[in-house]
Scaffold this motif. Sequence first.
Motif, PDB file in Angstrom:
ATOM      1  N   THR A 258       0.812  -1.220   0.000  1.00 12.80           N
ATOM      2  CA  THR A 258       0.000   0.000   0.000  1.00 12.80           C
ATOM      3  C   THR A 258       0.847   1.272   0.000  1.00 12.80           C
ATOM      4  O   THR A 258       0.286   2.377  -0.042  1.00 12.80           O
ATOM      5  CB  THR A 258      -0.919   0.040   1.239  1.00 12.80           C
ATOM      6  N   LEU A 259       2.176   1.157   0.068  1.00  9.69           N
ATOM      7  CA  LEU A 259       3.039   2.323   0.260  1.00  9.69           C
ATOM      8  C   LEU A 259       3.755   2.743  -1.022  1.00  9.69           C
ATOM      9  O   LEU A 259       3.988   1.910  -1.913  1.00  9.69           O
ATOM     10  CB  LEU A 259       4.094   2.010   1.343  1.00  9.69           C
ATOM     11  N   PRO A 260       4.133   4.027  -1.112  1.00  3.81           N
ATOM     12  CA  PRO A 260       4.988   4.480  -2.210  1.00  3.81           C
ATOM     13  C   PRO A 260       6.421   4.007  -1.954  1.00  3.81           C
ATOM     14  O   PRO A 260       7.189   4.649  -1.220  1.00  3.81           O
ATOM     15  CB  PRO A 260       4.867   6.007  -2.138  1.00  3.81           C
ATOM     16  N   LEU A 261       6.786   2.892  -2.519  1.00  6.82           N
ATOM     17  CA  LEU A 261       8.025   2.204  -2.153  1.00  6.82           C
ATOM     18  C   LEU A 261       9.264   3.055  -2.376  1.00  6.82           C
ATOM     19  O   LEU A 261      10.261   2.916  -1.651  1.00  6.82           O
ATOM     20  CB  LEU A 261       8.137   0.892  -2.937  1.00  6.82           C
ATOM     21  N   HIS A 262       9.250   3.944  -3.369  1.00  4.89           N
ATOM     22  CA  HIS A 262      10.441   4.748  -3.655  1.00  4.89           C
ATOM     23  C   HIS A 262      10.743   5.740  -2.526  1.00  4.89           C
ATOM     24  O   HIS A 262      11.832   6.312  -2.484  1.00  4.89           O
ATOM     25  CB  HIS A 262      10.270   5.506  -4.972  1.00  4.89           C
ATOM     26  N   ARG A 263       9.813   5.901  -1.588  1.00  6.84           N
ATOM     27  CA  ARG A 263      10.033   6.806  -0.463  1.00  6.84           C
ATOM     28  C   ARG A 263      10.239   6.059   0.854  1.00  6.84           C
ATOM     29  O   ARG A 263      10.257   6.670   1.927  1.00  6.84           O
ATOM     30  CB  ARG A 263       8.854   7.776  -0.333  1.00  6.84           C
ATOM     31  N   VAL A 264      10.410   4.759   0.762  1.00  2.00           N
ATOM     32  CA  VAL A 264      10.575   3.951   1.967  1.00  2.00           C
ATOM     33  C   VAL A 264      11.998   3.403   2.035  1.00  2.00           C
ATOM     34  O   VAL A 264      12.498   2.814   1.068  1.00  2.00           O
ATOM     35  CB  VAL A 264       9.569   2.777   1.998  1.00  2.00           C
ATOM     36  N   LEU A 265      12.637   3.630   3.181  1.00  2.00           N
ATOM     37  CA  LEU A 265      13.910   2.968   3.496  1.00  2.00           C
ATOM     38  C   LEU A 265      13.622   2.011   4.642  1.00  2.00           C
ATOM     39  O   LEU A 265      13.219   2.428   5.731  1.00  2.00           O
ATOM     40  CB  LEU A 265      14.972   3.980   3.919  1.00  2.00           C
ATOM     41  N   MET A 292      11.844   0.231  -3.286  1.00  2.00           N
ATOM     42  CA  MET A 292      12.150   0.344  -1.870  1.00  2.00           C
ATOM     43  C   MET A 292      13.630   0.121  -1.621  1.00  2.00           C
ATOM     44  O   MET A 292      14.261  -0.713  -2.270  1.00  2.00           O
ATOM     45  CB  MET A 292      11.340  -0.684  -1.068  1.00  2.00           C
ATOM     46  N   ARG A 293      14.202   0.865  -0.677  1.00  2.00           N
ATOM     47  CA  ARG A 293      15.608   0.727  -0.326  1.00  2.00           C
ATOM     48  C   ARG A 293      15.750  -0.025   1.000  1.00  2.00           C
ATOM     49  O   ARG A 293      14.854   0.019   1.853  1.00  2.00           O
ATOM     50  CB  ARG A 293      16.264   2.097  -0.216  1.00  2.00           C
ATOM     51  N   LEU A 294      16.897  -0.681   1.167  1.00  2.00           N
ATOM     52  CA  LEU A 294      17.174  -1.484   2.361  1.00  2.00           C
ATOM     53  C   LEU A 294      18.401  -0.942   3.067  1.00  2.00           C
ATOM     54  O   LEU A 294      19.419  -0.654   2.429  1.00  2.00           O
ATOM     55  CB  LEU A 294      17.391  -2.948   1.976  1.00  2.00           C
ATOM     56  N   ALA A 295      18.308  -0.824   4.386  1.00  2.00           N
ATOM     57  CA  ALA A 295      19.438  -0.380   5.200  1.00  2.00           C
ATOM     58  C   ALA A 295      19.731  -1.410   6.279  1.00  2.00           C
ATOM     59  O   ALA A 295      18.829  -2.071   6.795  1.00  2.00           O
ATOM     60  CB  ALA A 295      19.132   0.966   5.853  1.00  2.00           C
ATOM     61  N   ILE A 296      21.015  -1.535   6.616  1.00  2.00           N
ATOM     62  CA  ILE A 296      21.417  -2.303   7.788  1.00  2.00           C
ATOM     63  C   ILE A 296      21.756  -1.293   8.873  1.00  2.00           C
ATOM     64  O   ILE A 296      22.635  -0.443   8.704  1.00  2.00           O
ATOM     65  CB  ILE A 296      22.631  -3.212   7.490  1.00  2.00           C
ATOM     66  N   PRO A 407      21.370   0.531  -7.739  1.00  2.00           N
ATOM     67  CA  PRO A 407      22.452   1.461  -7.526  1.00  2.00           C
ATOM     68  C   PRO A 407      21.922   2.849  -7.165  1.00  2.00           C
ATOM     69  O   PRO A 407      20.783   3.179  -7.425  1.00  2.00           O
ATOM     70  CB  PRO A 407      23.156   1.488  -8.880  1.00  2.00           C
ATOM     71  N   GLY A 408      22.796   3.651  -6.594  1.00  2.00           N
ATOM     72  CA  GLY A 408      22.448   5.040  -6.327  1.00  2.00           C
ATOM     73  C   GLY A 408      21.964   5.265  -4.928  1.00  2.00           C
ATOM     74  O   GLY A 408      21.744   4.335  -4.165  1.00  2.00           O
ATOM     75  N   LEU A 409      21.841   6.511  -4.562  1.00  2.00           N
ATOM     76  CA  LEU A 409      21.427   6.887  -3.221  1.00  2.00           C
ATOM     77  C   LEU A 409      19.914   6.998  -3.116  1.00  2.00           C
ATOM     78  O   LEU A 409      19.195   6.825  -4.098  1.00  2.00           O
ATOM     79  CB  LEU A 409      22.078   8.220  -2.837  1.00  2.00           C
ATOM     80  N   LEU A 410      19.483   7.309  -1.931  1.00  2.00           N
ATOM     81  CA  LEU A 410      18.050   7.404  -1.683  1.00  2.00           C
ATOM     82  C   LEU A 410      17.446   8.599  -2.388  1.00  2.00           C
ATOM     83  O   LEU A 410      18.038   9.676  -2.410  1.00  2.00           O
ATOM     84  CB  LEU A 410      17.824   7.544  -0.176  1.00  2.00           C
ATOM     85  N   PRO A 411      16.275   8.432  -2.950  1.00  2.00           N
ATOM     86  CA  PRO A 411      15.614   9.568  -3.569  1.00  2.00           C
ATOM     87  C   PRO A 411      15.128  10.553  -2.525  1.00  2.00           C
ATOM     88  O   PRO A 411      14.761  10.180  -1.434  1.00  2.00           O
ATOM     89  CB  PRO A 411      14.432   8.935  -4.315  1.00  2.00           C
ATOM     90  N   ALA A 412      15.122  11.814  -2.896  1.00  2.00           N
ATOM     91  CA  ALA A 412      14.595  12.817  -1.976  1.00  2.00           C
ATOM     92  C   ALA A 412      13.092  12.916  -2.149  1.00  2.00           C
ATOM     93  O   ALA A 412      12.439  13.465  -1.304  1.00  2.00           O
ATOM     94  CB  ALA A 412      15.257  14.167  -2.249  1.00  2.00           C
TER      95      ALA A 412
END
Length: 412
Positions: A258-265, A292-296, A407-412
């Motif tokens: 249900t979420l805008p994945l490009h804005r979720v880390l 969606m992006r993943l962080a440790i 690749p690349g950094l998180l979108p603003a």
Amino acid sequence: MARKRTDAEQRIADLLRTARTSLHMPVAFLTRMDGTTQHLEVVDTRVPVLVQEGAKVVQETSFCQKILDGDLPPVIDDVKRYPLAMSLPSARIPRIRSYVSTPVRLSDGSLYGTFCAFGFTSDKELTRRDEALMKVLASAASVIIEPELRAQQRRDDIDGRLDPLVTSGGPTVVLQPIVDLATGDRVGAEALSRFPADWGKGPDVVFEEAHSIGRGHEVELLALRRAAEHLDRVDGYVAMNVSPQTLLTPEFSALLHTLPLHRVLLELSEHDPVADYDALGSALLPFRAGGMRLAIDDVGAGFSSLRHIVVTAPDVIKMDRSIVSGLTTDPVLTKLVESLVTFGHGCGVTVVAEGIETADEAAALLGLGVDLGQGWHFGRPGPPEALAPAGPKPAVPGSRPPGLAHPGLLPA
């Protein structure tokens, strides 16, 4: 069909069997006394029709209570010799005529209940030696009872705190800014759960306790839904924390859809064990493919983060505050941060530092190549309205090696 006994109950039943056979009595039982009711929790008997586990007796009219009060002796060889005993219901049904009882006390001295045996005929052979045997067996029973009792009390305490929280929709979720160290512009924010102050417990402890009683997924999902509500109220990305076990639930998958994945880390803690990396990767694959992006999280605080990083190929690593605090005066921490930055950028990963409290720390981290930062120096956790608008996304620090997706950094 009789209820299957727990291991603890069976061990107590064995003690009761010892008491019953040693005293040559047909019935022995353990009771729990709650102040108004005497509960027969474990019974060993030759006459199960008359005395059954789960039976309840009004406490003030029981033999056990009168013995605890000192109105009757702990060893009664002939009930008919005691008018008070004969006036009690149990003197008629099931017609008790001999009785031995001793209290069961826990390690703090509190009364749990009683350890008892009785017969349907008088027994002139009952002596203080039989009372001593019952005391020994009651002490053994208390050792068996207490761990399970304390565990249940702990579960009840946690449930008692969580129930109203869940009813109200979950914890309060605040946002802490995440900034580009080079420009000072906010690029995102981390959603952080806050629980009632009178609990005196940090979020990590609350989530751990919830998981320990099987309610961790429930509380985490409520926190994630609260965090997701902020996506419509702020710009930039929102970092949301989730445990590996909750990540694998169908409810979590349904929420992500249900979420805008490009804005979720999505942040996975370095501290949380991963039992099955293949299952984790499979669960994440469609969402990472959708942006969606993943962080440790908490990298540097333990020893499993490198495995997390290598196996999951995250987009972001977040350095734990324990290696940021003191960085400006400790050359060992400086070298560790430098090594993590080199490692992260070599993998095409954005490096974020947590717990930045001073301008000197921010400057030192920038000089070592750290990309993003968060901490009290940039803003304390608060409501969405307190956040500055998100600036442009920072530049890519490096390229990912072949085989690493996104690749690349998180979108603003």
